[in-house]
Design an enzyme around this catalytic site. Structure first.
Site, short mmCIF file in Angstrom:
data_model
loop_
_atom_site.label_atom_id
_atom_site.label_comp_id
_atom_site.label_asym_id
_atom_site.label_seq_id
_atom_site.Cartn_x
_atom_site.Cartn_y
_atom_site.Cartn_z
N ASN A 35 -6.14 -8.93 9.52
CA ASN A 35 -4.80 -9.12 10.09
C ASN A 35 -4.44 -8.15 11.21
OD1 ASN A 35 -4.22 -11.36 8.64
ND2 ASN A 35 -2.91 -10.35 7.13
N GLU A 40 -6.41 -16.27 14.10
CA GLU A 40 -5.46 -17.03 13.27
C GLU A 40 -4.11 -17.03 14.00
OE1 GLU A 40 -4.82 -16.59 8.66
OE2 GLU A 40 -3.48 -15.18 9.65
N TRP A 64 0.89 -11.45 -6.18
CA TRP A 64 0.20 -11.56 -4.88
C TRP A 64 -0.65 -10.32 -4.67
CZ3 TRP A 64 1.36 -8.28 -0.57
CH2 TRP A 64 0.45 -8.46 0.50
N ARG A 110 4.96 -16.81 -0.61
CA ARG A 110 3.62 -17.24 -0.99
C ARG A 110 3.67 -18.64 -1.62
NH1 ARG A 110 2.21 -14.35 2.21
NH2 ARG A 110 0.96 -12.47 2.11
N ASP A 117 -9.60 -20.91 2.59
CA ASP A 117 -8.57 -19.89 2.76
C ASP A 117 -8.19 -19.29 1.40
OD1 ASP A 117 -6.59 -18.38 4.18
OD2 ASP A 117 -5.08 -19.81 3.50
N HIS A 148 1.19 -3.41 4.65
CA HIS A 148 1.49 -4.78 5.10
C HIS A 148 2.88 -4.77 5.74
CE1 HIS A 148 1.63 -9.21 4.98
NE2 HIS A 148 0.38 -9.26 4.53
N SER A 207 -5.94 -4.65 6.08
CA SER A 207 -7.24 -4.15 5.62
C SER A 207 -7.92 -3.31 6.70
CB SER A 207 -8.15 -5.31 5.20
OG SER A 207 -8.39 -6.18 6.28
O1 SFD Z 1 -3.28 -12.78 3.95
C1 SFD Z 1 -7.24 4.58 -8.11
N1 SFD Z 1 -4.19 -7.81 2.64
C2 SFD Z 1 -4.64 -8.35 3.84
N2 SFD Z 1 -5.17 -7.64 4.86
C3 SFD Z 1 -5.84 -8.26 5.88
O2 SFD Z 1 -6.34 -7.61 6.80
N3 SFD Z 1 -5.98 -9.63 5.89
C4 SFD Z 1 -5.44 -10.43 4.91
O3 SFD Z 1 -5.66 -11.64 4.89
C5 SFD Z 1 -4.58 -9.78 3.96
N4 SFD Z 1 -3.90 -10.53 2.96
C6 SFD Z 1 -4.03 -10.05 1.66
C7 SFD Z 1 -4.10 -8.65 1.49
C8 SFD Z 1 -4.15 -8.18 0.16
C9 SFD Z 1 -4.17 -9.09 -0.91
C10 SFD Z 1 -4.20 -8.55 -2.30
C11 SFD Z 1 -4.15 -10.48 -0.68
C12 SFD Z 1 -4.09 -10.94 0.60
C13 SFD Z 1 -4.21 -11.44 -1.81
C14 SFD Z 1 -3.81 -6.40 2.62
C15 SFD Z 1 -4.97 -5.40 2.46
O4 SFD Z 1 -5.81 -5.77 1.44
C16 SFD Z 1 -4.38 -3.99 2.22
O5 SFD Z 1 -3.57 -3.69 3.33
C17 SFD Z 1 -5.43 -2.87 2.06
O6 SFD Z 1 -6.39 -3.20 1.10
C18 SFD Z 1 -4.77 -1.54 1.69
O7 SFD Z 1 -5.75 -0.56 1.54
P1 SFD Z 1 -5.59 0.71 0.51
O8 SFD Z 1 -6.86 1.49 0.56
O9 SFD Z 1 -4.32 1.38 0.76
O10 SFD Z 1 -5.45 0.00 -0.95
P2 SFD Z 1 -6.61 -0.75 -1.81
O11 SFD Z 1 -7.59 -1.40 -0.91
O12 SFD Z 1 -5.92 -1.63 -2.79
O13 SFD Z 1 -7.35 0.43 -2.60
C19 SFD Z 1 -6.73 1.17 -3.62
C20 SFD Z 1 -7.83 1.90 -4.37
O14 SFD Z 1 -7.29 2.90 -5.22
C21 SFD Z 1 -7.90 2.84 -6.51
N5 SFD Z 1 -6.98 3.45 -7.44
N6 SFD Z 1 -8.36 5.35 -8.12
C22 SFD Z 1 -8.35 6.45 -8.91
N7 SFD Z 1 -7.28 6.80 -9.68
C23 SFD Z 1 -6.14 6.05 -9.69
N8 SFD Z 1 -5.08 6.43 -10.42
C24 SFD Z 1 -6.10 4.88 -8.87
N9 SFD Z 1 -5.17 3.92 -8.65
C25 SFD Z 1 -5.71 3.06 -7.77
C26 SFD Z 1 -8.18 1.36 -6.69
O15 SFD Z 1 -9.15 1.09 -7.68
C27 SFD Z 1 -8.67 0.99 -5.29
O16 SFD Z 1 -10.02 1.35 -5.12
S1 SFD Z 1 -2.67 -11.59 3.42
O17 SFD Z 1 -1.87 -11.89 2.28
O18 SFD Z 1 -1.91 -10.90 4.42
P1 AMP Z 2 0.47 -13.62 5.27
O1 AMP Z 2 -0.55 -14.59 4.80
O2 AMP Z 2 1.88 -14.11 5.07
O3 AMP Z 2 0.25 -12.22 4.78
O4 AMP Z 2 0.35 -13.54 6.84
C1 AMP Z 2 -0.78 -13.07 7.50
C2 AMP Z 2 -0.33 -12.52 8.83
O5 AMP Z 2 0.41 -13.48 9.55
C3 AMP Z 2 0.58 -11.32 8.72
O6 AMP Z 2 0.29 -10.50 9.81
C4 AMP Z 2 1.96 -11.90 8.84
O7 AMP Z 2 2.89 -10.97 9.33
C5 AMP Z 2 1.75 -13.05 9.81
N1 AMP Z 2 2.64 -14.19 9.60
C6 AMP Z 2 2.73 -14.96 8.48
N2 AMP Z 2 3.64 -15.93 8.64
C7 AMP Z 2 4.14 -15.79 9.88
C8 AMP Z 2 5.12 -16.49 10.66
N3 AMP Z 2 5.78 -17.54 10.16
N4 AMP Z 2 5.37 -16.03 11.89
C9 AMP Z 2 4.73 -14.97 12.40
N5 AMP Z 2 3.80 -14.28 11.72
C10 AMP Z 2 3.50 -14.67 10.49
#
Ligand code: SFD
Ligand code: AMP
Length: 635
Positions: A62, A126, A216, A247, A349, A386, A437
């Site tokens: 993203n 995207e 989510w 979602r 997806d 996010h 990510s």
């Molecule tokens: O579509 C301990 N995210 C998306 N990012 C994207 O780039 N594209 C996407 O498509 C994304 N989408 C999405 C995303 C997440 C999820 C769950 C879904 C969809 C379903 C967001 C990214 O994943 C997110 O921004 C990053 O992963 C954040 O990174 P970070 O490092 O802050 O968090 P992490 O990856 O969850 O890692 C956490 C770690 O900590 C560990 N942990 N370890 C030791 N002791 C403890 N007490 C601990 N507590 C936690 C965990 O095990 C893990 O290793 S979409 O929806 O937008």
């Molecule tokens: P999401 O699956 O909702 O996490 O969206 C993935 C990426 O698209 C994120 O960067 C969101 O901010 C962006 N996004 C989702 N829906 C919209 C929308 N309706 N308009 C603009 N950006 C969006």
């Protein structure tokens, strides 16, 4: 006392967590540590291959700015984030990630991540900032890179980091326990990089009963980053800025691909496009109502207005979007092929990142090309990476500042919190949203490099108070003792006068947050009086945590996850209470302060728990605009 062996690990840099930020940190730290003969140790509570948010994989990256191709500028990205967060963002932090994120994405591709390509060999976008990937194995791949860089001898899996260790006012390490063996770990380190993700299941989820546990954001993100930094005495920021994504209903499938790639509309139960019919509402929210894209919380809000009026259900019009794209093809054969392609992209997806949504489609006889699917606003999550912003208040880089911002935003080491030696990245750092990510991995790299520089400047060994460690060990393992001692006091191990099980504690926290802090059950609405009552009840819950009981290692992890979540919850309530306005309708609504107040509240709200007094200190911090706005040209 529970019979746990104490294992001491001495290291220079301790990386807590094994997710996107931590793997980025590992790759970068290994490089610099080798040059300087320093030791780096990474600890994850789970197995890195599938730990954290990216466990199931993702179908998009993203954050990709496309600087080299001249697609966008850093200022473009900063403006996008600034607008999306209703003006509340640290531009220095956002820009620092934005200038490095493309290189991270190129590394992912080099390591074998399949990024979609168009006919000319360019990335398939995207949306403006997002790239499509075949990302089922995304996490396995970055974990492999981290393991190769650091070596398995420096990676400890299945150890739950529980508490920070301090040496006066600076960090000295952390303690934790194995979730498989009778081992209590004491990590002594000169710097600690906190990257343990955000927090889920603080609020009552929509999924109850047979669906309990689905969310989510991943349930394994349980507030450890917020807890660790708070307990170390770090100043936090934007703890009021929760994220509520829209979602696919009940299985939480993401909407980004539908809105951006397939250009789908969402409509209410009457077939009306609420983004159009409710557009007038946008004028109430200062200039942010007029920006494109409409900020995520305002998109939520326009939808919620219809839901509250009884105009639901709300549908993603998948059938309409697919029809529109395929019918643009004139040749019937090409059209049929296109239709098949779209159908498989739609399923992939979900299969790439939210498998249960595909299962729900199958279970409810849903073919996306034939019928629309319901969407809904989720329960609130804490995720600094996010479209939320909660996390630690960290130093920015030296070179992306103006005179005013340098004074407030820079204290020597990028990504260092206000406690010396504590570094934060990903969900752990605040006010730099939209890293996702790729940006989290990038911020992990930036933080690790800065942490090693800090270690080179501060070579002295950390002093740890062994009596304090012994006390911590007793406290952390106490739930096991309580359970063993008292389990026979009643016939049902769940109902016992001597202890509270973590799951019961979870229900209590979630009920408090839902009813008093603006959860799903109250349409995300709260007020001063509700928040004060919520705080009182949280205080009692925290007292009862002295009586948490745990049957085994796994439940001990659950017990401490609940403690961690509750601190996130408390700092959230205190921050919403402090900010006397409604700035992010669609995330939360303060019924007693229902409007945005640019004159008094265009500031960061920071919160600090003082380890010496146990008091909470709330403050306002200025927002400095470092980059211009488009109409003024680039700065
Ligand atoms: O579509 C301990 N995210 C998306 N990012 C994207 O780039 N594209 C996407 O498509 C994304 N989408 C999405 C995303 C997440 C999820 C769950 C879904 C969809 C379903 C967001 C990214 O994943 C997110 O921004 C990053 O992963 C954040 O990174 P970070 O490092 O802050 O968090 P992490 O990856 O969850 O890692 C956490 C770690 O900590 C560990 N942990 N370890 C030791 N002791 C403890 N007490 C601990 N507590 C936690 C965990 O095990 C893990 O290793 S979409 O929806 O937008
Ligand atoms: P999401 O699956 O909702 O996490 O969206 C993935 C990426 O698209 C994120 O960067 C969101 O901010 C962006 N996004 C989702 N829906 C919209 C929308 N309706 N308009 C603009 N950006 C969006």
């Amino acid at each position: 006392m529970a019979d746990f062996q104490t294992v001491e690990v001495k290291t220079d840099l301790l990386i807590c967590g094994g997710g996107m930020a931590a793997t980025g940190a590992a790759v970068e730290a290994a490089y610099w540590a080798k040059q300087h003969g320093l030791k780096v140790t990474l600890v994850d509570k789970a197995a890195m291959d599938r730990s954290g948010a990216v466990a199931m994989g993702l179908s998009a990256i993203n954050q990709y700015v496309g600087l080299k191709d001249g697609q966008n500028t850093i200022q473009d990205y900063v403006e996008y984030v600034r607008n999306d967060l209703m003006g509340v963002t640290r531009e220095d932090l956002v820009a620092n990630i934005a200038r490095h994120v493309d290189a991270t994405v190129h590394l992912f591709e080099k390591w074998g991540l399949p990024i979609w390509k168009d006919a000319k060999g360019g990335y398939v976008h995207e949306g403006r900032w997002q790239l499509m990937i075949n990302g089922e194995s995304y996490k396995v791949l970055v974990a492999e890179a981290a393991k190769n860089a650091l070596g398995m001898e420096n990676i400890i899996e299945r150890v739950f980091i529980t508490e920070p260790l301090l040496d006066d006012d600076k960090i000295a390490g952390a303690v934790g326990f194995s979730v498989r063996e009778n081992k209590f770990y004491v990590f002594k380190a000169k710097a600690v990089l906190v990257s343990m993700g955000g927090a889920v299941h603080v609020f009552k989820p929509r999924s109850v009963g047979e669906g309990l546990g689905r969310s989510w954001y991943p349930p394994f993100n349980s507030g450890a980053s917020a807890y660790f930094t708070l307990r170390a005495g770090c100043e936090m920021t934007c703890q009021e800025v929760r994220f509520i994504p829209v979602r696919f209903k009940d299985a939480y499938g993401p909407v980004g691909a539908w809105f951006l790639l397939f250009k789908s509309r969402a409509t209410n139960g009457l077939g009306e496009d609420y983004m159009k019919t409710n557009a007038d509402e946008l004028k109430k929210w200062s200039s942010y109502g007029g920006v494109k894209p409409v900020p995520a919380n305002l998109r939520n809000w326009l939808m919620m207005i219809d839901v509250m009026k009884g105009k639901g259900p709300v549908y993603m019009r998948t059938e309409e979007a697919i029809k529109k794209i395929s019918e643009a093809e004139q040749d019937p054969k090409v059209r049929a092929k296109k239709l098949k392609e779209l159908e498989s992209e739609a399923w992939e997806d979900f299969l790439d990142m939210t498998v249960s949504q595909a299962l729900l489609w199958a279970a409810t006889n849903t073919s996306p090309e034939e019928k629309p699917s319901e969407i809904a606003a989720c329960e609130p999550y804490f995720i600094g990476s996010h479209s939320g912003a909660s996390g630690a208040w960290i130093s920015g880089p030296a070179d992306i500042q103006n005179d005013a911002s340098k004074k407030d935003y820079f204290w020597g080491y990028p990504c260092m919190a206000t406690v010396p030696g504590v570094f934060c990245a990903g969900d752990a750092s605040g006010a730099s949203s939209h890293k996702f990510s790729s940006g989290s991995f990038t911020e992990g790299r930036i933080a690790a490099k800065a942490a090693l520089r800090y270690i080179l400047d501060h070579k002295e060994e950390p002093q740890v108070d062994e009596a304090e460690v012994a006390k911590l060990k007793e406290r952390i393992l106490r739930p096991l003792d309580l359970f063993t001692q008292h389990k026979n006091a009643s016939t049902d191990a769940n109902i016992n006068p001597h202890y509270l099980r973590p799951k019961q504690a979870m229900f209590r926290l979630q009920k408090i947050m839902d009813e008093y802090a603006g959860g799903v059950g109250t349409q995300f609405t709260t007020s001063r009086e509700l928040l004060l009552k919520g705080l009182e009840l949280i205080g009692m819950l925290k007292t009862d945590f002295e009586k948490l009981g745990a049957e085994d290692h796994h439940e001990l992890l659950r017990a401490w996850e609940m403690v961690h979540r509750t601190w996130q919850a408390e700092s959230h309530i205190r921050s919403i209470l402090f900010r006397e306005e409604t700035r992010w309708p669609g995330y939360y609504f303060r019924a007693d302060k229902p409007a945005i107040d640019e004159a008094n509240w265009k500031v960061f709200v920071n919160a600090r728990w003082n380890p010496e007094t146990g008091d909470w200190e709330m403050s306002k911090k200025p927002i400095h605009q470092i980059f211009g706005t488009k109409s003024e040209g680039h700065h």
